[in-house]
Motif scaffolding. Structure first.
Motif, PDB file in Angstrom:
ATOM      1  N   LEU A 188       0.915  -0.883   0.129  1.00  0.00           N
ATOM      2  CA  LEU A 188      -0.068  -0.057  -0.104  1.00  0.00           C
ATOM      3  C   LEU A 188       0.922   1.393   0.038  1.00  0.00           C
ATOM      4  CD1 LEU A 188      -2.840  -1.066   2.505  1.00  0.00           C
ATOM      5  CD2 LEU A 188      -2.918  -0.803   0.159  1.00  0.00           C
ATOM      6  N   LEU A 189       1.912   1.379   0.507  1.00  0.00           N
ATOM      7  CA  LEU A 189       2.718   2.622   0.817  1.00  0.00           C
ATOM      8  C   LEU A 189       4.162   2.467   0.058  1.00  0.00           C
ATOM      9  CD1 LEU A 189       2.249   2.712   4.786  1.00  0.00           C
ATOM     10  CD2 LEU A 189       0.717   3.853   2.967  1.00  0.00           C
ATOM     11  N   GLY A 190       4.210   1.545  -0.751  1.00  0.00           N
ATOM     12  CA  GLY A 190       5.685   1.353  -1.264  1.00  0.00           C
ATOM     13  C   GLY A 190       6.077   2.524  -2.220  1.00  0.00           C
ATOM     14  N   ARG A 191       5.043   3.193  -2.611  1.00  0.00           N
ATOM     15  CA  ARG A 191       5.369   4.410  -3.658  1.00  0.00           C
ATOM     16  C   ARG A 191       5.100   5.760  -3.128  1.00  0.00           C
ATOM     17  NH1 ARG A 191       2.315   4.062  -8.698  1.00  0.00           N
ATOM     18  NH2 ARG A 191       0.477   3.082  -7.250  1.00  0.00           N
ATOM     19  N   LEU A 192       4.705   5.687  -1.810  1.00  0.00           N
ATOM     20  CA  LEU A 192       4.461   7.056  -1.072  1.00  0.00           C
ATOM     21  C   LEU A 192       5.426   7.905  -1.015  1.00  0.00           C
ATOM     22  CD1 LEU A 192       2.253   8.150   0.540  1.00  0.00           C
ATOM     23  CD2 LEU A 192       3.060   7.484   2.543  1.00  0.00           C
ATOM     24  N   SER A 193       6.597   7.729  -1.009  1.00  0.00           N
ATOM     25  CA  SER A 193       7.764   8.657  -0.751  1.00  0.00           C
ATOM     26  C   SER A 193       8.069   9.331  -2.185  1.00  0.00           C
ATOM     27  CB  SER A 193       8.917   7.854  -0.278  1.00  0.00           C
ATOM     28  OG  SER A 193       9.736   6.851  -1.265  1.00  0.00           O
ATOM     29  N   ASP A 194       7.488   8.540  -3.091  1.00  0.00           N
ATOM     30  CA  ASP A 194       7.629   9.256  -4.624  1.00  0.00           C
ATOM     31  C   ASP A 194       6.961  10.512  -4.645  1.00  0.00           C
ATOM     32  OD1 ASP A 194       9.536   7.417  -5.456  1.00  0.00           O
ATOM     33  OD2 ASP A 194       7.828   6.092  -6.476  1.00  0.00           O
ATOM     34  N   HIS A 195       5.699  10.730  -3.606  1.00  0.00           N
ATOM     35  CA  HIS A 195       4.800  11.691  -4.045  1.00  0.00           C
ATOM     36  C   HIS A 195       5.222  12.740  -2.803  1.00  0.00           C
ATOM     37  CE1 HIS A 195       2.599   9.910  -7.082  1.00  0.00           C
ATOM     38  NE2 HIS A 195       2.910   8.734  -6.726  1.00  0.00           N
ATOM     39  N   ILE A 196       5.397  12.230  -1.582  1.00  0.00           N
ATOM     40  CA  ILE A 196       5.489  13.422  -0.401  1.00  0.00           C
ATOM     41  C   ILE A 196       6.882  13.615  -0.084  1.00  0.00           C
ATOM     42  CG2 ILE A 196       3.257  12.169   0.542  1.00  0.00           C
ATOM     43  CD1 ILE A 196       4.856  10.827   2.814  1.00  0.00           C
ATOM     44  N   GLY A 197       7.866  12.655  -0.802  1.00  0.00           N
ATOM     45  CA  GLY A 197       9.179  12.799  -0.449  1.00  0.00           C
ATOM     46  C   GLY A 197       9.854  11.745   0.299  1.00  0.00           C
ATOM     47  N   ARG A 198      11.206  11.563   0.256  1.00  0.00           N
ATOM     48  CA  ARG A 198      11.897  10.422   0.896  1.00  0.00           C
ATOM     49  C   ARG A 198      11.793  10.862   2.451  1.00  0.00           C
ATOM     50  NH1 ARG A 198      11.200   7.735  -3.328  1.00  0.00           N
ATOM     51  NH2 ARG A 198      12.920   7.507  -4.734  1.00  0.00           N
ATOM     52  N   ARG A 199      12.074  12.142   3.065  1.00  0.00           N
ATOM     53  CA  ARG A 199      12.218  12.583   4.408  1.00  0.00           C
ATOM     54  C   ARG A 199      10.975  12.579   4.926  1.00  0.00           C
ATOM     55  NH1 ARG A 199      14.693  18.268   4.735  1.00  0.00           N
ATOM     56  NH2 ARG A 199      12.967  18.719   3.927  1.00  0.00           N
ATOM     57  N   SER A 200       9.885  12.852   4.534  1.00  0.00           N
ATOM     58  CA  SER A 200       8.488  12.798   5.044  1.00  0.00           C
ATOM     59  C   SER A 200       8.136  11.435   5.363  1.00  0.00           C
ATOM     60  CB  SER A 200       7.688  13.537   4.442  1.00  0.00           C
ATOM     61  OG  SER A 200       7.963  14.926   4.063  1.00  0.00           O
ATOM     62  N   ALA A 201       8.486  10.438   4.318  1.00  0.00           N
ATOM     63  CA  ALA A 201       7.793   9.115   4.647  1.00  0.00           C
ATOM     64  C   ALA A 201       8.967   8.542   5.645  1.00  0.00           C
ATOM     65  CB  ALA A 201       8.117   8.334   3.259  1.00  0.00           C
ATOM     66  N   ALA A 202      10.208   8.780   5.520  1.00  0.00           N
ATOM     67  CA  ALA A 202      11.066   8.311   6.452  1.00  0.00           C
ATOM     68  C   ALA A 202      10.594   8.782   7.966  1.00  0.00           C
ATOM     69  CB  ALA A 202      12.663   8.846   6.309  1.00  0.00           C
ATOM     70  N   LEU A 203      10.214   9.899   8.036  1.00  0.00           N
ATOM     71  CA  LEU A 203       9.801  10.429   9.292  1.00  0.00           C
ATOM     72  C   LEU A 203       8.623   9.657  10.011  1.00  0.00           C
ATOM     73  CD1 LEU A 203      10.370  14.373   9.176  1.00  0.00           C
ATOM     74  CD2 LEU A 203      11.362  12.851  10.647  1.00  0.00           C
ATOM     75  N   ALA A 204       7.633   9.511   8.858  1.00  0.00           N
ATOM     76  CA  ALA A 204       6.463   8.784   9.151  1.00  0.00           C
ATOM     77  C   ALA A 204       6.773   7.422   9.740  1.00  0.00           C
ATOM     78  CB  ALA A 204       5.610   8.670   8.144  1.00  0.00           C
TER      79      ALA A 204
ATOM     80  N   GLY B 272       7.865  -1.594   6.897  1.00  0.00           N
ATOM     81  CA  GLY B 272       7.255  -1.832   5.684  1.00  0.00           C
ATOM     82  C   GLY B 272       7.688  -0.306   4.733  1.00  0.00           C
ATOM     83  N   LEU B 273       7.212   0.617   5.635  1.00  0.00           N
ATOM     84  CA  LEU B 273       7.574   1.904   5.050  1.00  0.00           C
ATOM     85  C   LEU B 273       9.005   2.369   4.927  1.00  0.00           C
ATOM     86  CD1 LEU B 273       6.274   4.563   4.039  1.00  0.00           C
ATOM     87  CD2 LEU B 273       6.046   5.284   6.355  1.00  0.00           C
ATOM     88  N   GLY B 274       9.557   1.942   5.927  1.00  0.00           N
ATOM     89  CA  GLY B 274      10.896   2.158   5.833  1.00  0.00           C
ATOM     90  C   GLY B 274      11.890   1.282   4.859  1.00  0.00           C
ATOM     91  N   SER B 275      11.116  -0.029   4.553  1.00  0.00           N
ATOM     92  CA  SER B 275      12.176  -0.517   3.616  1.00  0.00           C
ATOM     93  C   SER B 275      11.906  -0.109   2.281  1.00  0.00           C
ATOM     94  CB  SER B 275      11.159  -2.208   3.616  1.00  0.00           C
ATOM     95  OG  SER B 275      11.441  -2.739   4.777  1.00  0.00           O
ATOM     96  N   SER B 276      10.891   0.576   1.921  1.00  0.00           N
ATOM     97  CA  SER B 276      10.777   1.371   0.464  1.00  0.00           C
ATOM     98  C   SER B 276      11.457   2.629   0.656  1.00  0.00           C
ATOM     99  CB  SER B 276       9.382   1.415   0.165  1.00  0.00           C
ATOM    100  OG  SER B 276       8.523   1.836   1.027  1.00  0.00           O
ATOM    101  N   ALA B 277      10.747   3.652   1.655  1.00  0.00           N
ATOM    102  CA  ALA B 277      11.253   4.988   1.581  1.00  0.00           C
ATOM    103  C   ALA B 277      12.615   5.075   2.021  1.00  0.00           C
ATOM    104  CB  ALA B 277      10.213   5.881   2.521  1.00  0.00           C
TER     105      ALA B 277
END
Length: 394
Positions: free
Chosen positions: A44-60, A93-98
């Motif tokens: 579900l979240l594998g491509r999220l960092s492409d849109h909100i940015g790597r840093r924001s996804a990493a913080l999440a 899971g989010l960390g593994s992608s973002a």
């Protein structure tokens, strides 16, 4: 540190079993909950960092790992343990992608194996740090079932502060909601490499799931101790040597690293099984060390081959797919093992199944790695395999 947070509960499993009434089957369910949460996040979240940015996804990811750790401060039964493990799984899971894509985006070009080794090794090294650190704090520190999680929360807060000051390599763009559509991303350029790579991911991570669920049990049955630090060391005997595999195989081609790594891994797993069945603890630990190092070589070789054919725009989706297969390879055998344990099957017998998986992975790699042929036009195209539909392919 996100993965260290998910490793912190592992040495405490035997304490939960002894003091909080949890069974070995319950602990296996908790491990499966973690794996399922990771896979859901990857899909579900594998491509999220492409849109909100790597840093924001990493913080999440850091925030989710922190909340999951704080929930585990009061484990009174399986539901709370599952809730904490679920949040930690989503974070991983989010960390593994973002975060993985973040590392590759910012990594230097030399040495070539560096980014692949960091990306592939961070989960296992993080789990090792979390397990050993948690075991030491639980055994020798105050409030054994709380101190490890508080220590992890502090470290995650430091990570958040560092991330805030880090550069952002990806510009924000629209399409966040569309990116949440369940999807497994498979660019055409990497598809010829997938049979061998998937065999490596699934075969090696299956043993990681075995160690995550049963390290405290191995420690208690083979060594006759419920020392949480010893349980963490048993877990680390397989996880920590992973860091050596990537650098040691750096001079080999990706295919050679895959082949050599998976063969040595299969032989080492056989040694682990023999050690468990004969009660030779030293054999279990030594073969676990060799298996961990061989896993590092095979996994890093697979990652290097995939990354060589992947553009920056594909990285987050690729990372999520890689770890989807990896965690799937860990989750399914763990689920089966938990059911077998509940039915009274011994750990020694269950370990034979993991040896069979390792042997099967070695056979697949030896028969498929290095034999791919890519048509020039296919090498320029890309496509996705979606759980919702098949996207048009170029």
């Amino acid at each position: 540190m996100v993965f260290a947070a998910s490793g912190a509960p592992i040495p405490l499993y035997e304490r939960y079993r002894a003091e909080d009434g949890l069974t070995t089957a319950d602990l296996s369910v908790a491990a499966v909950t973690y794996f399922v949460a990771v896979m859901l996040a990857l899909v579900l979240l594998g491509r999220l960092s492409d849109h909100i940015g790597r840093r924001s996804a990493a913080l999440a990811a850091v925030a989710l790992a922190t909340v999951g750790s704080l929930i585990l401060l009061e484990v009174t039964g399986l539901p709370i343990l599952m809730a904490g493990r679920f949040l930690q799984g989503v974070a991983c899971g989010l960390g593994s992608s973002a975060v993985a894509a973040y590392v590759v985006d910012l990594a230097p070009e030399r040495p070539r194996w560096l980014s692949a080794t960091v990306v592939a090794g961070s989960p296992l090294i993080g789990l090792t740090i979390g397990a050993v650190g948690s075991g030491a704090l639980a055994e020798h520190g105050p409030a054994p079932e709380r101190t490890p999680y508080l220590a992890v929360a502090v470290c995650l807060a430091v990570c958040a502060a560092l991330l805030v000051t880090s550069p952002e390599p990806v510009a924000r763009r629209s399409g966040v909601l569309a990116s949440l559509r369940p999807q497994v991303y498979l660019p055409h350029r990497i598809r010829p490499l997938l049979p061998a790579a998937i065999a490596v991911f699934c075969g090696t991570w299956a043993l990681g799931g075995f160690y995550q669920a049963f390290s405290p049990t191995i420690s208690a049955q083979s060594l006759g101790t419920d020392d949480t630090l010893i349980a963490g060391i048993v877990f680390a005997s397989f996880m920590a040597p992973y860091a050596l595999g990537g650098p040691l195989s750096g001079r080999l081609s990706p295919v050679a690293a895959q082949r050599l790594g998976i063969v040595v891994f299969a032989l080492a797993v056989a040694g682990v099984v023999i050690g468990l069945r004969t009660g030779a603890v030293l054999t279990v630990i030594l073969c676990g060390i060799v298996a961990g190092c061989a896993q590092g070589a095979a996994f890093t070789g697979s990652m290097r081959g995939l990354l060589q054919r992947t553009s920056a725009a594909d990285r987050a989706g690729l990372m999520s797919t890689v770890y989807l297969f990896s965690y799937g390879g860990a989750a399914l055998p763990s689920l089966v093992s938990g059911r077998l344990t509940a039915a009274g099957v011994s750990l020694e017998t269950i370990s034979l199944g993991y040896a069979a998986l390792a042997a099967l992975a070695a056979i697949v790699v030896l028969t498929t790695a290095g034999r791919e042929r890519v048509h020039p036009r296919a090498a320029d195209g890309e496509g996705t395999v979606s759980t919702a539909h098949h996207a048009p392919e170029k």
